[in-house]
Write a protein that holds these residues in place. Structure first.
Motif, PDB file in Angstrom:
ATOM      1  N   LEU A   1     -23.954   0.228  14.725  1.00 11.83           N
ATOM      2  CA  LEU A   1     -24.326  -0.870  15.616  1.00 11.83           C
ATOM      3  C   LEU A   1     -24.159  -2.176  14.833  1.00 11.83           C
ATOM      4  CD1 LEU A   1     -25.584  -1.441  18.462  1.00 11.83           C
ATOM      5  CD2 LEU A   1     -27.819  -1.465  17.335  1.00 11.83           C
ATOM      6  N   ARG A   2     -23.555  -3.177  15.456  1.00 15.79           N
ATOM      7  CA  ARG A   2     -23.344  -4.447  14.752  1.00 15.79           C
ATOM      8  C   ARG A   2     -24.673  -5.106  14.419  1.00 15.79           C
ATOM      9  NH1 ARG A   2     -21.337  -7.504  12.340  1.00 15.79           N
ATOM     10  NH2 ARG A   2     -20.258  -9.204  13.386  1.00 15.79           N
ATOM     11  N   ASP A   3     -24.766  -5.616  13.198  1.00 19.15           N
ATOM     12  CA  ASP A   3     -25.958  -6.334  12.746  1.00 19.15           C
ATOM     13  C   ASP A   3     -25.491  -7.694  12.215  1.00 19.15           C
ATOM     14  OD1 ASP A   3     -28.332  -7.229  11.848  1.00 19.15           O
ATOM     15  OD2 ASP A   3     -28.648  -5.673  10.334  1.00 19.15           O
ATOM     16  N   LYS A   4     -25.394  -8.666  13.128  1.00 18.19           N
ATOM     17  CA  LYS A   4     -24.841  -9.979  12.770  1.00 18.19           C
ATOM     18  C   LYS A   4     -25.757 -10.785  11.862  1.00 18.19           C
ATOM     19  CE  LYS A   4     -22.004 -10.372  16.943  1.00 18.19           C
ATOM     20  NZ  LYS A   4     -21.641 -11.219  18.113  1.00 18.19           N
ATOM     21  N   SER A   5     -26.995 -10.375  11.749  1.00 17.64           N
ATOM     22  CA  SER A   5     -27.926 -11.110  10.877  1.00 17.64           C
ATOM     23  C   SER A   5     -27.514 -11.015   9.414  1.00 17.64           C
ATOM     24  CB  SER A   5     -29.348 -10.568  11.057  1.00 17.64           C
ATOM     25  OG  SER A   5     -29.420  -9.215  10.611  1.00 17.64           O
TER      26      SER A   5
ATOM     27  N   LYS B   1     -25.330  -1.396  11.077  1.00 16.35           N
ATOM     28  CA  LYS B   1     -26.465  -0.540  10.751  1.00 16.35           C
ATOM     29  C   LYS B   1     -26.266   0.781  11.487  1.00 16.35           C
ATOM     30  CE  LYS B   1     -29.452  -2.546  14.332  1.00 16.35           C
ATOM     31  NZ  LYS B   1     -30.742  -3.251  14.587  1.00 16.35           N
ATOM     32  N   ALA B   2     -26.867   1.855  10.959  1.00 12.22           N
ATOM     33  CA  ALA B   2     -26.697   3.191  11.526  1.00 12.22           C
ATOM     34  C   ALA B   2     -27.777   3.447  12.576  1.00 12.22           C
ATOM     35  CB  ALA B   2     -26.777   4.233  10.440  1.00 12.22           C
ATOM     36  N   VAL B   3     -27.377   4.122  13.655  1.00 11.66           N
ATOM     37  CA  VAL B   3     -28.323   4.522  14.697  1.00 11.66           C
ATOM     38  C   VAL B   3     -28.008   5.951  15.099  1.00 11.66           C
ATOM     39  CG1 VAL B   3     -28.719   2.203  15.608  1.00 11.66           C
ATOM     40  CG2 VAL B   3     -26.849   3.590  16.507  1.00 11.66           C
ATOM     41  N   THR B   4     -29.002   6.641  15.662  1.00  9.82           N
ATOM     42  CA  THR B   4     -28.812   8.008  16.137  1.00  9.82           C
ATOM     43  C   THR B   4     -28.950   8.030  17.653  1.00  9.82           C
ATOM     44  OG1 THR B   4     -29.749   8.898  14.090  1.00  9.82           O
ATOM     45  CG2 THR B   4     -29.641  10.377  15.993  1.00  9.82           C
ATOM     46  N   LEU B   5     -27.936   8.599  18.311  1.00 13.63           N
ATOM     47  CA  LEU B   5     -27.955   8.701  19.765  1.00 13.63           C
ATOM     48  C   LEU B   5     -28.166  10.153  20.173  1.00 13.63           C
ATOM     49  CD1 LEU B   5     -25.016   6.357  20.833  1.00 13.63           C
ATOM     50  CD2 LEU B   5     -27.448   5.860  20.833  1.00 13.63           C
ATOM     51  N   GLU B   6     -28.910  10.345  21.223  1.00 12.51           N
ATOM     52  CA  GLU B   6     -29.112  11.701  21.744  1.00 12.51           C
ATOM     53  C   GLU B   6     -27.868  12.135  22.504  1.00 12.51           C
ATOM     54  OE1 GLU B   6     -32.586  11.801  24.121  1.00 12.51           O
ATOM     55  OE2 GLU B   6     -33.953  11.263  22.477  1.00 12.51           O
TER      56      GLU B   6
ATOM     57  N   THR C   1     -18.416 -16.020   9.923  1.00 13.15           N
ATOM     58  CA  THR C   1     -17.796 -14.699   9.976  1.00 13.15           C
ATOM     59  C   THR C   1     -17.208 -14.448  11.352  1.00 13.15           C
ATOM     60  OG1 THR C   1     -19.345 -13.820   8.338  1.00 13.15           O
ATOM     61  CG2 THR C   1     -18.186 -12.219   9.704  1.00 13.15           C
ATOM     62  N   THR C   2     -15.945 -14.087  11.415  1.00 12.75           N
ATOM     63  CA  THR C   2     -15.273 -13.789  12.672  1.00 12.75           C
ATOM     64  C   THR C   2     -15.131 -12.287  12.856  1.00 12.75           C
ATOM     65  OG1 THR C   2     -13.059 -13.859  11.675  1.00 12.75           O
ATOM     66  CG2 THR C   2     -13.970 -15.949  12.505  1.00 12.75           C
TER      67      THR C   2
END
Length: 837
Positions: free
Chosen positions: A173-177, A153-158, A183-184
């Motif tokens: 950011l990893r979204d394992k859900s 998923k996408a995130v914004t960092l300052e 899945t490996t």
């Protein structure tokens, strides 16, 4: 007296001196104080000193045109260099087969397991690849269209401010859900690489940890390498201006020239850069993972570069070790892992010594009390057996290593002593006097015939030789097959058993005879006093009871194997992890927790299909007294997670891992196949040997008898709630080799009686032969049982399991000799009369 009498004593003296030198510490031989560099003459296995054992397999699918054996040799050298950098004392690294490497790390603590394993497995294939010249535009298009690789998923960092390696913006950011079950990380990386990648490029993610969270910056990186790590000269850990560790590398002269050419073409101020206005990024890729993508600002003529990766010092140090040691020629994967706590090894040594001492003393007391002076001579030979054992182990270890040259490493040395090896030594103490019993019983018969002392000695050794030779050779054949197809500690058992049996033949046939010849020549003794089990030869109708005892055998076999089938149907496997795959974890504890609670906690941590149960076993107390421990069975890949979860969640209850046996699915299938092959080959070898030494009907009788013994031993052992393991396979092969001993003694007497029993039926001769050798059967089995029972009562853990199976099989072997082997021989003769002398 034999004209070579003096030479025989001289040879014995030389052998004794060599054997003592083999085990005498180096500083004593050099007449000096011990130094820290002095190595012990006897190396103890991991099951005795504790530590880790890994079996790694070279991934041959990645080799291309490279020879598999060459890749194995290169991989061993790389792994050895890496392990040396860890500072492990006396590591053992050797080849197994053509594509496997065994690594034993004595004394290494479980806390260092992951680090050691990662250093060994890391392929360390270093590449320098150019990032796409329009990478920023390509990534911007992904963000504008909200295209995301699966599982992210996408995130914004300052913006973190000046001096930071990263700047504010869009990251992943990893979204394992969103992942499918199973899945490996390798699968995630593979599917991400092809995500909207331009031709010739792949999407790689540069990972950074910020406040404990892993973020990823995407880069499209060329698949083609501009430069690889084959020209790497050195690697070390350094720090940047903000005291962050990174790895500095130095290329050799050839690599430096290539790197200089590269930076000339792509650096902003490069002399050969056709577009100096376009800043180019160089991806530093290790094993397919992007570690950094710095901007090329200037030419680098000296071949120096850095690898940044938001490392801790330990991570940077491990990476430097891997890079300095060289790259593996192909990936390696873990297929087997064994872990033993040092405290368990110490208890095993204590219980092994104690049980061996008790068994040896029982044998010596019996021999002296039953045979008097000849018994004392046998005891002298037994003590000489122990003195000469190092020499026998040295010679036999070298000879058996010819079956697998990969086990040889330079100078010949004493084989590593393992827990099954201790069992082998203890067992040979009992088996060593078997030959003496056969000789003495023959000597008794000659004394009853009225011969003088010299004639008694001569005839006793002459008539007992064939039975001694044949019975011991069958055991040696089984042990050789066990070494050939076995591995690890099981081979140690094969070496000690073979050495002990071969040595006992020498001391029984040569040393005791030398002593007796000395007694005959230098004393006035005319006859040996011995106790006698039967004053006259008994006349029991053993053959007449054959049908009754065959029925009993069938009940035992079908009953025990029926219990095994019942256990399987109710989820209790008769096979251990050696043959089913997975991990068997043994924990000690100070306060008991219900197995249901342990299973629930482990499963909540993500470990599926865990089986937890408490067992009572002598694993921590030497010299008797059972201790309870927890055994947890999990999948092969879940062992580390299960161990950390149990030790963390039940820390207050004192749970601590004592032992781990972890075997991959492919390895377990191979071990199962090799075990079946070893048993089949041993049975076939026994049948061929008996057929050659006797005749076909005897071979059939021996084969049926041995199959009976194996079925009874395995069936009863598993019906008592135990599981089959590699150690039990060793016990089964020993049963095959030993059980035929008494069979050969009876067959030998039948063959002898046939020559002098004209007009008698084979049934009569068989019954007479069994009765004539009955005392011998009871005595030879009895003295061996002293050692087996000592191991069974006072030994712990694997010693107990191995000897329990031996105990069952040896009882079955004595029984089957009379009621299975001999009756099957008679099937070929029926009531025919002997017509030749």
């Amino acid at each position: 007296m034999d004209k070579n009498y003096a030479w025989k004593w001289l040879i014995l003296a030389v052998m004794t001196a060599i054997s003592l030198v083999l085990v005498t510490p180096q500083h004593i031989l050099a007449f000096r104080k011990p130094l820290p560099s002095d190595r012990p003459k006897i190396t103890l296995g991991l099951d005795l000193v504790g530590g880790l054992r890994f079996v790694l397999e070279v991934d041959v699918s990645k080799l291309g045109a490279l020879n598999v054996k060459d890749a194995q040799t290169r991989a061993m050298e790389v792994i050895r260099n890496r392990i040396d950098s860890l500072g492990v004392a006396e590591p053992n690294i050797q080849a197994e087969g053509v594509d496997r490497i065994v690594v034993e790390l004595p004394g290494l603590k479980a806390a260092d397991r992951e680090r050691a394993l990662n250093i060994m497995k890391d392929v360390a294939f270093l590449e320098f690849r150019m990032v796409h010249p329009k990478n920023d535009d390509l990534i911007r298009q992904l963000n504008e269209k909200t295209w995301l690789p699966e599982g992210f998923k996408a995130v914004t960092l300052e913006d973190p401010g000046p001096g930071a390696r990263w700047h504010g913006g869009e990251y992943y950011l990893r979204d394992k859900s969103k992942d499918q079950p199973g899945t490996t990380e390798a699968l995630v990386r593979e599917r991400t690489a092809t995500f909207h990648a331009p031709p010739g490029y792949e999407l790689l993610l540069d990972k950074r940890s910020i406040n404990g969270q892993n973020y990823f910056q995407p880069y499209y990186v060329n698949k083609k390498s501009e430069l690889t790590g084959e020209n790497l000269k050195s690697a070390s850990v350094d720090y940047d201006q903000l005291n962050r560790p990174h790895v500095s590398i130095q290329l050799d002269s050839k690599g430096a020239r290539k790197f200089w050419d590269l930076t000339k073409r792509y650096a902003q101020n490069g002399s050969a850069n056709e577009n100096p206005q376009l800043p180019r990024l160089l991806g530093v890729v290790l094993d397919g993972t992007l570690y950094s993508a710095p901007v090329l600002k200037a030419e680098i003529p000296d071949g120096r570069a850095i690898i940044e990766g938001n490392f801790t010092y330990s991570e940077a140090s491990d990476l430097a070790i891997v890079l300095k040691a060289g790259s593996l020629p192909a990936p390696v994967k873990l297929v087997e892992e064994r872990e033993v706590d040092a405290s368990l090894g110490a208890a095993s040594i204590a219980s092994g010594k104690y049980s061996t001492l008790i068994g040896g003393l029982a044998v010596m007391i019996f021999m002296a009390g039953y045979y008097f002076l000849p018994g004392l001579v046998a005891n002298v030979a037994l003590l000489w057996n122990i003195i000469l054992l190092p020499l026998a182990l040295w010679v036999v270890g070298a000879l058996l290593s010819l079956l697998d040259p990969s086990t040889m490493s330079g100078a010949i040395s004493l084989p590593t002593l393992t827990l099954p090896g201790i069992a082998g030594i203890a067992l040979t103490v009992g088996m060593a006097v078997d030959a003496n019993v056969l000789i003495y019983e023959r000597m008794r018969e000659e004394q009853h015939a009225g011969k003088g002392l010299k004639g008694v000695i001569e005839a006793g050794y002459h008539k007992a030789f064939s039975a001694i030779f044949d019975s011991n050779m069958t055991t040696i054949i089984s042990a050789v097959i066990l070494f050939w197809l076995g591995s690890g500690a099981v081979r140690g058992f094969a070496v000690t058993l073979t050495a002990g049996i071969a040595l006992s033949m020498y001391t029984a046939l040569m040393v005791t005879r030398m002593v007796f010849e000395l007694i005959a020549a230098k004393t006035k003794i005319t006859q040996f006093r011995m106790l006698e089990m039967f004053k006259t030869v008994p006349r029991y109708d053993f053959i007449g009871l054959g049908k009754v005892f065959v029925t009993i055998s069938l009940i035992v076999i079908f009953g025990s194997w029926g219990i095994m089938a019942y256990r399987e149907m109710h989820g209790k496997s008769n096979l251990g992890v050696d043959f089913t795959g997975g991990a068997a974890l043994s924990f000690q504890f100070t306060r008991k927790v219900s197995d249901e609670k342990i299973r629930d906690v482990v499963e909540k941590a993500g470990v599926k299909d865990a089986v937890a149960r408490y067992q009572r076993e002598q694993v921590t107390k030497a010299g008797g007294g059972a201790a309870e421990y927890l055994q947890v069975n999990v999948g092969f890949d879940d062992s580390a997670k299960a161990v950390s979860t149990i030790e963390r969640e039940f820390q207050g209850d004192g749970f601590k891992l004592l032992k781990k046996d972890s075997v991959g699915p492919k390895m377990s299938r191979e071990l199962g196949g090799k075990s079946l092959l070893a048993v089949a080959l041993s049975l076939l070898a026994m049948a061929i040997y008996v057929g050659c030494r006797f005749e076909f009907p005897y071979a059939v009788g021996a084969m049926v008898s041995l199959i009976h013994d194996v079925l009874v031993a395995v069936g009863v052992y598993c019906a008592l709630g135990n599981q089959l393991s590699l150690n039990i396979v060793a016990a089964v092969l020993t049963i095959i080799g030993y059980s035929i001993n008494d069979t050969i003694v009876i067959f030998d007497r039948i063959r002898e009686n046939v020559k002098v029993s004209r007009g008698k039926s084979y049934r009569e001769i068989a019954n007479e032969s069994i009765n004539q050798t009955l005392a011998r059967t009871i005595l030879t089995t009895g003295v061996t049982m002293f050692s087996v029972l000592a191991l069974l009562v006072f030994g712990g853990g694997s010693l107990r399991d191995l000897t329990l199976c031996l105990f069952i099989g040896m009882i079955a072997g004595v029984y089957s000799t009379v009621y299975v082997a001999t009756p099957f021989v008679l099937l070929f003769h029926r009531e025919k009369k002997v017509t030749v002398e």
